[in-house]
Scaffold this active site. Structure first.
Site, PDB file in Angstrom:
ATOM      1  N   SER A  85      -2.906  -0.638  -2.819  1.00  0.00           N
ATOM      2  CA  SER A  85      -2.888   0.977  -2.505  1.00  0.00           C
ATOM      3  C   SER A  85      -3.640   1.655  -3.526  1.00  0.00           C
ATOM      4  O   SER A  85      -4.215   2.693  -3.087  1.00  0.00           O
ATOM      5  CB  SER A  85      -1.551   1.296  -2.633  1.00  0.00           C
ATOM      6  OG  SER A  85      -0.814   0.816  -1.649  1.00  0.00           O
ATOM      7  N   THR A 153      -0.702   5.929  -3.975  1.00  0.00           N
ATOM      8  CA  THR A 153      -1.587   6.718  -3.002  1.00  0.00           C
ATOM      9  C   THR A 153      -1.756   8.232  -3.503  1.00  0.00           C
ATOM     10  O   THR A 153      -2.757   8.476  -3.465  1.00  0.00           O
ATOM     11  CB  THR A 153      -0.941   6.517  -1.681  1.00  0.00           C
ATOM     12  OG1 THR A 153      -1.048   4.903  -1.477  1.00  0.00           O
ATOM     13  CG2 THR A 153      -1.952   6.981  -0.603  1.00  0.00           C
ATOM     14  N   GLU A 279       1.415  11.878   2.633  1.00  0.00           N
ATOM     15  CA  GLU A 279       1.766  10.473   2.711  1.00  0.00           C
ATOM     16  C   GLU A 279       2.984   9.831   3.385  1.00  0.00           C
ATOM     17  O   GLU A 279       3.950  10.295   2.755  1.00  0.00           O
ATOM     18  CB  GLU A 279       1.519   9.383   1.506  1.00  0.00           C
ATOM     19  CG  GLU A 279       1.466   8.161   1.416  1.00  0.00           C
ATOM     20  CD  GLU A 279       1.825   7.398   0.295  1.00  0.00           C
ATOM     21  OE1 GLU A 279       1.488   6.134   0.034  1.00  0.00           O
ATOM     22  OE2 GLU A 279       2.400   7.656  -0.756  1.00  0.00           O
ATOM     23  N   ASP A 284       4.845   1.048   4.224  1.00  0.00           N
ATOM     24  CA  ASP A 284       4.229  -0.125   3.447  1.00  0.00           C
ATOM     25  C   ASP A 284       5.535  -0.901   2.959  1.00  0.00           C
ATOM     26  O   ASP A 284       5.617  -2.403   3.026  1.00  0.00           O
ATOM     27  CB  ASP A 284       3.586   0.477   2.289  1.00  0.00           C
ATOM     28  CG  ASP A 284       3.012  -0.922   1.464  1.00  0.00           C
ATOM     29  OD1 ASP A 284       2.238  -1.282   1.870  1.00  0.00           O
ATOM     30  OD2 ASP A 284       3.403  -0.860   0.351  1.00  0.00           O
ATOM     31  N   ASP A 326      -4.037   2.954   4.636  1.00  0.00           N
ATOM     32  CA  ASP A 326      -4.887   2.587   3.755  1.00  0.00           C
ATOM     33  C   ASP A 326      -5.311   1.288   3.650  1.00  0.00           C
ATOM     34  O   ASP A 326      -6.201   0.614   3.184  1.00  0.00           O
ATOM     35  CB  ASP A 326      -4.315   2.972   2.269  1.00  0.00           C
ATOM     36  CG  ASP A 326      -2.935   2.523   2.006  1.00  0.00           C
ATOM     37  OD1 ASP A 326      -2.359   2.195   3.180  1.00  0.00           O
ATOM     38  OD2 ASP A 326      -2.536   2.730   0.938  1.00  0.00           O
ATOM     39  N   HIS A 423      -0.139  -7.660   1.737  1.00  0.00           N
ATOM     40  CA  HIS A 423      -1.281  -6.951   2.476  1.00  0.00           C
ATOM     41  C   HIS A 423      -1.911  -7.723   3.239  1.00  0.00           C
ATOM     42  O   HIS A 423      -2.144  -8.837   3.098  1.00  0.00           O
ATOM     43  CB  HIS A 423      -1.988  -5.946   1.328  1.00  0.00           C
ATOM     44  CG  HIS A 423      -0.991  -4.996   1.021  1.00  0.00           C
ATOM     45  ND1 HIS A 423      -1.728  -4.090   0.082  1.00  0.00           N
ATOM     46  CD2 HIS A 423       0.147  -4.513   0.720  1.00  0.00           C
ATOM     47  CE1 HIS A 423      -0.641  -3.297  -0.427  1.00  0.00           C
ATOM     48  NE2 HIS A 423       0.288  -3.609  -0.077  1.00  0.00           N
TER      49      HIS A 423
END
Length: 546
Positions: A85, A153, A279, A284, A326, A423
């Site tokens: 991130s 972020t 955000e 996530d 992202d 991720h």
């Protein structure tokens, strides 16, 4: 200075000309841009296209994002096909690919194909972001997150540090940038204390915010009732609750849509326009945990915030809206080993009905679990597991990680697959709306430059104005200088010439000028940044010495 990505400020027939390794260059919709211009940038952290599809089926109708789908974004970092991130936010905010953990600074390593190398001396150099550029244009600015506001972020759009874990420095930079509206979690990072992320430098930033005339709000009602043009909302010590859990566990917290709406209503009063970053953080977190319910909960919460932004943009007529994730996370799929041979005949209900049974996310459900697990049946039911077999019940009672077992059970019942708890590196959907709508397959760095161009500035030029190496600049003015690390939590740059001493503290927007034992503090609309090797100051700070 060499840049990891080149950007041309020349617009020809309203198309962005890029030096990029994109498969297709981004296109910008032609429009007659009026002033003031506004930008609303929304990031759904750690989501993926499959997760959005699943959320749409779960909702049972279209999403606000569906109406503004316009392309796709490549997400890789300077050193990996799969980004974290921090460098992802840096790319989206500054237009530069960077390294793992780096926030708002140039990379030290570039090994992704097609990227231009940077000069060795530029490694870790702070680079300007679009929020700073908007501020320099006189625009109002806002920052919203459902995590700690100091998380990677939002930090990428408001700070410059070598490691995303440096909450002390991130929080201080955010406070001294005078962002007009800041809403989210992270209260514990504003003051000294004994908790994990409490301040170590001794400074109480809550007191600083009061001195700066912020309305400091801590509940949904306080936020919605605030009439102040400067609002700092800290609604939790750490992160906010998942949207699905909020009414049961944190009813005093605002929703992401409410924070977005309130920020827009506050910022739009600025005659120069505004920039707002939003955000949805915990998509996530849920993806890392393979929590299908958590993912859906906060994608739908994020989508409601997108609707607020687009509704305003439709009415305003001169607001650019960008929504994107992202990076991917978890490799979530509709379909798993259960459906290897049955997928052509597996109805939507086989995926959605088991998920609809859940009343809370795994985080929310586990918050109700007693230490001895005596209420495990009731807690499992909260997560949609209301018909445990004897073997499943035994598994949960003996499990070292009860949550891990529960998310596996629900995913299996809903025929949902996961490939990882980390991720993933796929291209992600791009959503955009407004007079300069971006379309096509683009680099994440392209979005930063497009926002900057729409607001009327160049990010690379802005970096050269805001982040000048102090040692060289002061030497050229005849000063001798040093970086004072006596107090390791509060480094200072000190420069001297004859009877003049200049002191520049880390992370703040001030310079202390002392002559003949008389000191005067000068305040700027820029911040001083120390990257562990060098202090960086703005051209405005240097000009003040004259």
């Amino acid at each position: 200075m060499k840049h990891s990505k080149k950007w041309s400020s020349l617009f020809l027939a309203s198309a962005i000309a890029l030096s990029s390794i994109s498969i297709a260059q981004p296109q910008v919709q032609a429009a007659q841009v009026k002033k003031p211009t506004n930008v609303i940038m929304l990031v759904m952290d750690g989501s993926s296209n499959n997760a959005v599809t699943l959320s749409r089926w779960y909702k049972g109708e279209g999403l606000a994002m569906d109406e503004i789908l316009s392309g796709a974004v490549r997400t890789y970092s300077a050193d990996s096909a799969i980004t974290d991130s921090a460098p992802a936010a840096t790319a989206l905010a500054t237009g530069h690919k960077s390294n793992d953990k780096f926030v708002g600074v140039l990379p030290s390593v570039i090994n992704s194909p097609g990227l231009e190398q940077i000069a060795k001396e530029d490694a870790y150099r702070p680079v300007a972001n679009v929020l700073e550029g908007a501020k320099q244009q006189g625009k109002a600015t806002g920052l919203i997150s459902t995590s700690e506001i100091q998380h990677a972020t939002p930090a990428g759009f408001s700070a410059h540090v070598n490691n995303r874990s440096q909450y002390d420095n991130i929080a201080e930079q955010q406070v001294y940038q005078n962002i007009d509206v800041v809403l989210g979690g992270g209260l514990e990072s504003l003051a000294p204390g004994t908790s994990k992320n409490a301040r170590k430098d001794g400074e109480n930033l809550v007191d600083v915010l009061k001195e700066k005339n912020y309305d400091i709000v801590k509940t949904r009602d306080e936020l919605l009732n605030s009439k102040s043009p400067k609002i700092w909302g800290s609604f939790a010590p750490g992160a906010l609750a998942y949207d699905l859990d909020r009414s049961k566990t944190k009813a005093s917290e605002p929703t992401l849509a409410e924070m977005t709406s309130k920020a827009i209503d506050t910022l739009k009063k600025d005659e120069d326009g505004f920039f707002l970053f939003v955000e949805g953080s915990k998509v996530d977190w849920a993806a890392h945990a393979n929590d299908t319910i958590g993912i859906i909960s906060d994608i739908l919460s994020f989508d409601a915030a997108v609707k607020e932004a687009v509704d305003f943009a439709k009415e305003d007529g001169n607001t650019m809206v960008i929504a994107v994730t992202d990076h991917g996370n978890s490799g979530i799929t509709m379909g798993n080993a259960n459906t290897t041979s049955t997928y052509p005949n597996t109805p939507v209900s086989a995926y959605i009905d088991p998920l609809k049974k859940a009343k809370m996310t795994i985080e929310g459900a586990l918050s109700q679990l007693k230490e001895d697990k005596s209420n495990i049946v009731e807690v499992a039911a909260l997560y949609g597991l209301d018909d445990l077999s004897a073997d499943e019940l035994t598994t949960l009672r003996l499990a070292k990680d009860t949550g891990e077992e529960m998310v596996k059970m629900l995913a299996d019942r809903a025929n949902i697959g996961y490939t990882t708890g980390g991720h993933t590196g796929e291209d992600v959907f791009l959503y955009s709306f407004g007079p300069s709508k971006i379309t096509g397959l683009v680099e994440n760095t392209d979005l930063a430059h497009a926002m900057a161009q729409f607001m009327g500035f160049d990010l690379n030029k802005l970096t050269d104005d805001l982040y000048i190496p102090a040692t060289k600049a002061f030497t050229e003015k005849g000063y001798t200088s040093k970086i004072d690390l006596t107090d390791k939590e509060n480094p200072k740059f000190i420069a001297q010439k004859k009877d003049v001493t200049v002191t520049i503290p880390i992370n703040k927007n001030i310079l202390i000028y002392e002559q003949d034992k008389t000191a005067k503090t000068h305040t700027f609309d820029t911040i001083n940044v120390y990257n562990g090797t060098e202090f960086y100051v703005s051209k405005k700070v240097l000009n003040a010495l004259n």
